[in-house]
Enzyme design. Structure first.
Site, PDB file in Angstrom:
ATOM      1  CB  SER A 144      -1.205  -0.073   0.939  1.00 37.01           C
ATOM      2  OG  SER A 144      -1.273   1.689   1.513  1.00 37.01           O
ATOM      3  CE1 TYR A 157      -4.205  -1.466   5.180  1.00 38.59           C
ATOM      4  CE2 TYR A 157      -3.505   0.062   4.462  1.00 38.59           C
ATOM      5  CZ  TYR A 157      -4.057  -0.988   4.197  1.00 38.59           C
ATOM      6  OH  TYR A 157      -4.120  -1.106   3.032  1.00 38.59           O
TER       7      TYR A 157
END
Length: 252
Positions: A144, A157
């Site tokens: 990501s 995350y």
């Protein structure tokens, strides 16, 4: 794609989700047979049906990527049913919650590390072991843009995706000199259930998930196209790279 004239076999984890499904379909259009792994059996089956409708062989496997025995089982099932894995889209992941670090739930942090980090590690370990025996293959880990920047409210995350990028680079060095390549794709916000969930949580909290106005949400297909390139022979000299797919968001 795999150094062989026969159609490749691809394994896609998280294949029932928006990005995973787009990856599976894109690889099917490259004539790959595709194994789709997901905790959600119905979602995996739905993707497999779409892959078959696209003219490729498909296998749906319900499994938890964070469990070693599940990982070993879906790797074995893929190769027994479809053949040697030449492409591995190590894509499964979860988003957690939006909360400031000092309020972030311990159990959520642990779960993110278990799925997003251990799951990626286990996939790498057990697929690479087979690829090393054959001396060829392409692995693409889904990280990501959170792997290369901080984000308020997303401690679990962000930490997990930084770890995915670290695992990618380490694995790439471990296979350097072979015909195996390990790269990462780093999506920014992509129109998907995950981003809708995170943005919904942020709207209901004091935390804003910043997004560069120069960049609208991407599409799952945008990520899938980069995965397809990294899986192809056109990327034969690409190893250990982090491919950002965010429309320039991280430039601001």
């Amino acid at each position: 794609m795999t150094g062989s004239d026969r159609p490749p076999v691809a394994l896609v984890t998280g294949g029932g989700g928006d990005i995973g499904r787009a990856i599976a379909l894109r690889l099917a259009r490259m004539s790959a047979a595709v194994a789709i792994v997901d905790r959600d059996e119905a979602a995996a089956n739905a993707t497999a049906l779409l892959v078959e409708q696209a003219g490729a062989r498909a296998l749906a496997i319900p499994a938890d990527v964070s469990v070693a025995r599940d990982t070993i089982a879906f790797v074995e099932a893929t190769e027994a049913s479809l053949g040697p894995i030449g492409i591995f889209a190590n894509n499964a992941g979860i988003e957690g919650v939006v909360a400031p670090l000092h309020e972030y739930p311990d159990e959520t942090f642990d779960q993110l590390l278990q799925v997003n980090v251990k799951g990626v590690f286990l996939g790498l370990k057990h697929v690479l072991a087979r690829m090393m025996q054959r001396g060829t293959g392409a692995i693409i880990n889904t990280a990501s843009t959170s792997a290369i920047r901080g984000r308020a409210g997303l401690a679990g995350y962000v930490a997990s995706k930084h770890a995915v990028l670290g695992l990618t680079r380490t694995a790439a060095l471990d296979v350097a000199g072979s015909k195996i390549r390990v790269n990462a794709v780093l999506p920014g916000p992509v129109e998907s259930r995950m981003i809708r969930e995170l943005e919904g949580q942020a709207r209901n909290s004091a935390i804003a998930l910043r997004r560069n106005a120069a960049s609208a949400h991407g599409r799952p297909q945008d990520v899938a196209n980069i995965v397809a390139f990294l899986a192809s022979d056109e990327a034969a000299h690409v190893n250990g790279a982090a491919w950002v797919v965010d429309g320039g968001m991280t430039l601001a």
